[in-house]
Write an enzyme that holds these catalytic residues in place. Structure first.
Site, PDB file in Angstrom:
ATOM      1  N   ASP A   7      52.549  44.973  28.631  1.00 58.57           N
ATOM      2  CA  ASP A   7      53.686  44.471  29.111  1.00 58.57           C
ATOM      3  C   ASP A   7      54.725  45.395  29.007  1.00 58.57           C
ATOM      4  O   ASP A   7      54.928  46.161  28.105  1.00 58.57           O
ATOM      5  CB  ASP A   7      54.162  43.102  28.671  1.00 58.57           C
ATOM      6  CG  ASP A   7      54.923  42.200  29.553  1.00 58.57           C
ATOM      7  OD1 ASP A   7      55.809  42.762  29.882  1.00 58.57           O
ATOM      8  OD2 ASP A   7      54.580  41.229  29.596  1.00 58.57           O
ATOM      9  N   CYS A  14      36.453  38.754  44.255  1.00 61.29           N
ATOM     10  CA  CYS A  14      37.753  39.567  43.475  1.00 61.29           C
ATOM     11  C   CYS A  14      38.880  39.072  43.920  1.00 61.29           C
ATOM     12  O   CYS A  14      38.983  38.254  45.173  1.00 61.29           O
ATOM     13  CB  CYS A  14      37.346  41.043  43.756  1.00 61.29           C
ATOM     14  SG  CYS A  14      37.921  41.950  45.233  1.00 61.29           S
ATOM     15  N   CYS A  49      65.752  32.027  41.163  1.00 63.45           N
ATOM     16  CA  CYS A  49      64.746  32.209  40.383  1.00 63.45           C
ATOM     17  C   CYS A  49      63.570  31.398  40.291  1.00 63.45           C
ATOM     18  O   CYS A  49      63.785  30.197  40.864  1.00 63.45           O
ATOM     19  CB  CYS A  49      64.919  32.538  38.760  1.00 63.45           C
ATOM     20  SG  CYS A  49      65.580  31.063  37.945  1.00 63.45           S
ATOM     21  N   CYS A  53      35.480  42.764  52.269  1.00 68.67           N
ATOM     22  CA  CYS A  53      36.393  43.133  51.164  1.00 68.67           C
ATOM     23  C   CYS A  53      37.155  44.611  51.434  1.00 68.67           C
ATOM     24  O   CYS A  53      36.479  45.224  51.990  1.00 68.67           O
ATOM     25  CB  CYS A  53      36.133  42.882  49.896  1.00 68.67           C
ATOM     26  SG  CYS A  53      37.516  43.035  48.572  1.00 68.67           S
TER      27      CYS A  53
END
Length: 655
Positions: free
Chosen positions: A350, A471, A495, A548
């Site tokens: 992160d 996927c 938000c 895909c």
């Protein structure tokens, strides 16, 4: 007529089309400054030839600027090493630039290519302006908020004369809040006018050759003075630190003097007592899991799953490694649950920091505000379970260099320096999801994706096995399919909603699916949705898309089909072994007899009149006048009829 196409990204425009595009982009850019595409279009369509020619001439008159025009260096991910920048010492220009890009979650390549400039001599001037705009923020030490952007626009408007910069400063200043507008007029404008007038021409400065210099040295070369407000703040801060240090030093000296004067004083005894008392660890690491039910065993209730037959071998969880991408509302709870379950190793990714605005969610605490999420998570989790190895990476995986590191940790991040067992995506944007999807398709890595809706009342988890299931690119959301930059959809003051309840439910589903996959019990769900308004939990299985857009996904599909075709189907059926029926003894003397085998008995065949397989515990006594071949029921009927007959005979004789 429009001009001929001069370069790859060139979009020739007729004068009238250029006018309409300039007006439309200007209106959009002024009302919504976050629309980077409109800001870029406005900058180019309003950048008339004389203005760009003036910038080019000023660059050409400077020895460094002349070299820039000749060599035309670019600032992009190909020409600068982001990792090298990040490793530079604090305070250097390169380190400031690296932090600037990371803080905004952007890269040098995020600036759009020039499209609407019809002169090749002016093409590089406009491109150079875009690529060095971030350095103007850094040199002036201005944030990327509205006040900082307006200040930078005034500086660029004065130095370059670009209409976009001038109008951006004017109209942007008008949109400021009253307090900030007054601050702009009183403090920022006088300072920025002075700096723009006295500073070196920024467009003729080779920023990329000064990365290793301290920012203060670069500011001196540019003849830029720091704003008085910033200087006062730093001076006051330094004075406060010095004052605090002196006061602390004096207090310690007085305390030492008191101890020396009265070593037996109560306060001194208390101090000695506290020094002798060592802090006890929360608990020691546990080498082997145990199912012993004692208060000091944190694994007893987990090992009970094995005792109850749910899990065959729970202890193998300590050999597993899981990578968690995104340690926010869902990811932090997922990391905590896996830590409490005793996972072997967690790898956390992160780039964000803990904010007070995150306190409506679970896990993080107000005292962690300002810390990076991965560091705050690690500090908490190692106290929850010190047996878990936790590795953290505080960066954005969508950048080129960080993506390579992310892939490398998937390959070699496990406890045995091999591939991780599972990747969990807990991110809140589609760009990061596509990055995880791309990495896992390339590495043929099984992963699970999760998400919570913007209205906070629905969510989902999805199991993705490359080639076998769809996927993320097989059935992309509309934003991804339409190739829209989702950052342009965000608005100031708006938000997404978030509820700790929804995030906890989604995190629980994700961890439960993870445990079923890692420990091989139950059925791993391919897709589970959650609608809190109706308490609806749809469960689906999504097949891969043969068309895909991800080439690696198509490769994995072919590999999976080949594996299926090569598998042999074993139709051998084993007959179940029959076990003899055993009946416990009981007080009624009831017995079960196997009907498949004849009952061997020396007694006469069963003629008792009861059902086959049963017999009387004793035979009733037989009378002489009853034939031996009568059953007990027939004998009883015979006796009754005989007694009636005898009574009738007696009554007849009396008459």
């Amino acid at each position: 007529m429009s001009a001929p196409k001069l370069y790859a990204s060139h979009v020739p425009l007729a004068p009238l089309s250029r006018l309409f595009l300039g007006i439309g982009s200007a209106v959009t850019a002024i009302t919504d400054p976050r629309r980077g595409d409109m800001v870029a279009a406005m900058g180019e369509t309003t950048a008339i030839g004389p203005v760009l020619e003036n910038i080019r001439k000023r660059m050409d008159s400077d020895i460094v600027g002349k070299r820039l025009l000749e060599e035309k260096p670019r600032i992009s991910n190909e020409t600068i090493d982001r990792k090298w920048l990040a490793d530079l010492p604090e305070g250097t220009l390169g380190k400031h630039y690296s932090n600037f890009l990371d803080r905004l979650n952007t890269s040098p390549d995020a600036r759009p290519a020039v499209k609407y400039i019809n002169d090749l001599d002016h093409l590089y001037v406009m491109q150079r302006y875009r690529e060095t705009h971030d350095f103007t923020h850094i040199a002036l030490e201005q944030k990327t908020n509205m006040l900082g952007e307006v200040t930078v626009k005034y500086f660029e408007g004065i130095q370059y004369g670009l209409p976009m910069c001038v109008s951006g400063g004017i109209f942007g200043g008008a949109r400021l809040l009253r307090k900030h507008r007054q601050e702009l007029i009183d403090k920022y404008l006088p300072w920025v006018v002075e700096q723009a007038s006295n500073a070196r021409f920024f467009m003729a400065f080779d920023w990329e050759n000064h990365f290793e210099k301290q920012l203060s040295e670069v500011q001196k070369e540019l003849n830029v003075a720091r704003m008085k407000k910033q200087q006062d703040e730093l001076t006051g801060f330094a004075e406060n630190i010095d004052d605090l240090a002196n006061r602390l030093k004096n207090a310690l000296n007085k305390l030492e003097e008191r101890k020396a004067e009265s070593p037996d004083a109560p306060g001194n005894q208390l101090g000695n007592s506290q020094q002798e008392k060592q802090p006890t660890p929360y608990r020691e690491k546990i080498g082997k899991l145990s199912g012993e039910v004692v208060d000091s065993n944190p694994y007893s209730r987990l090992m009970a799953l094995q005792r109850m037959g749910i899990v065959q071998d729970y202890e193998i969880i300590r050999e597993k490694t899981v990578a968690v991408v995104g340690v926010g509302g869902v990811g932090s709870v997922v990391a905590e649950m896996l830590t409490r379950c005793g996972i072997g190793k967690l790898i956390l990714f992160d780039y964000d920091k803990v904010e007070i605005a995150n306190m409506n969610r679970l896990f993080y605490q107000p005292n962690q505000a300002g810390l990076s999420k991965v560091e705050a998570a690690r500090d908490t989790l190692i106290h929850v379970n010190p047996d878990v190895e936790i590795e953290v990476h505080n960066f954005n995986i969508t950048t080129v260099d960080n993506f390579d590191t992310f892939v490398q940790r998937i390959r070699q991040g496990s406890l045995t320096n091999s591939r991780v067992d599972l990747v969990l995506s807990c991110v809140d944007n589609f760009e990061a999801r596509m990055a995880v999807n791309m990495a896992c398709n390339e590495e043929n890595q099984i992963w699970m994706e999760s998400g919570v809706s913007e209205n906070a009342v629905s969510g989902h988890i999805q199991y993705i096995e490359p080639g076998k299931t769809a996927c993320f690119a097989c059935v992309p959301p509309l934003v991804v399919a339409s190739n829209i930059d989702e950052r342009t959809l965000k608005r100031d003051g708006v938000c997404a909603a978030s509820l700790p309840t929804t995030m906890a439910v989604v995190a629980g589903f994700l961890v439960m699916n993870t445990l079923k996959y890692l420990l091989n019990f139950g059925e791993v769900s391919h897709y589970v949705g959650y609608n809190a308004l109706a308490d609806f939990f749809p469960r689906e299985s999504i097949k891969p898309n043969p068309f895909c857009d991800d080439n690696h996904c198509l490769i994995r599909q072919k590999e999976y089909e080949a594996r299926k075709a090569s598998e042999t189907i074993d139709l051998e059926i084993q007959e179940p072994e029959e076990e003899p029926v055993v009946h416990e003894e009981n007080e009624w003397g009831i017995e079960l007899v196997d009907e498949s085998e004849p009952v061997l008995s020396s007694e006469s065949p069963n003629n008792s009149g009861v059902a086959e397989g049963l017999k009387f515990a004793y035979e009733p006594a037989k009378k002489d006048n009853v034939s031996g071949d009568l059953s007990p029921a027939q004998a009883a009927t015979h006796d009754l009829m005989q007694s009636i007959k005898d009574k009738l005979v007696q009554e007849a004789q009396k008459k």
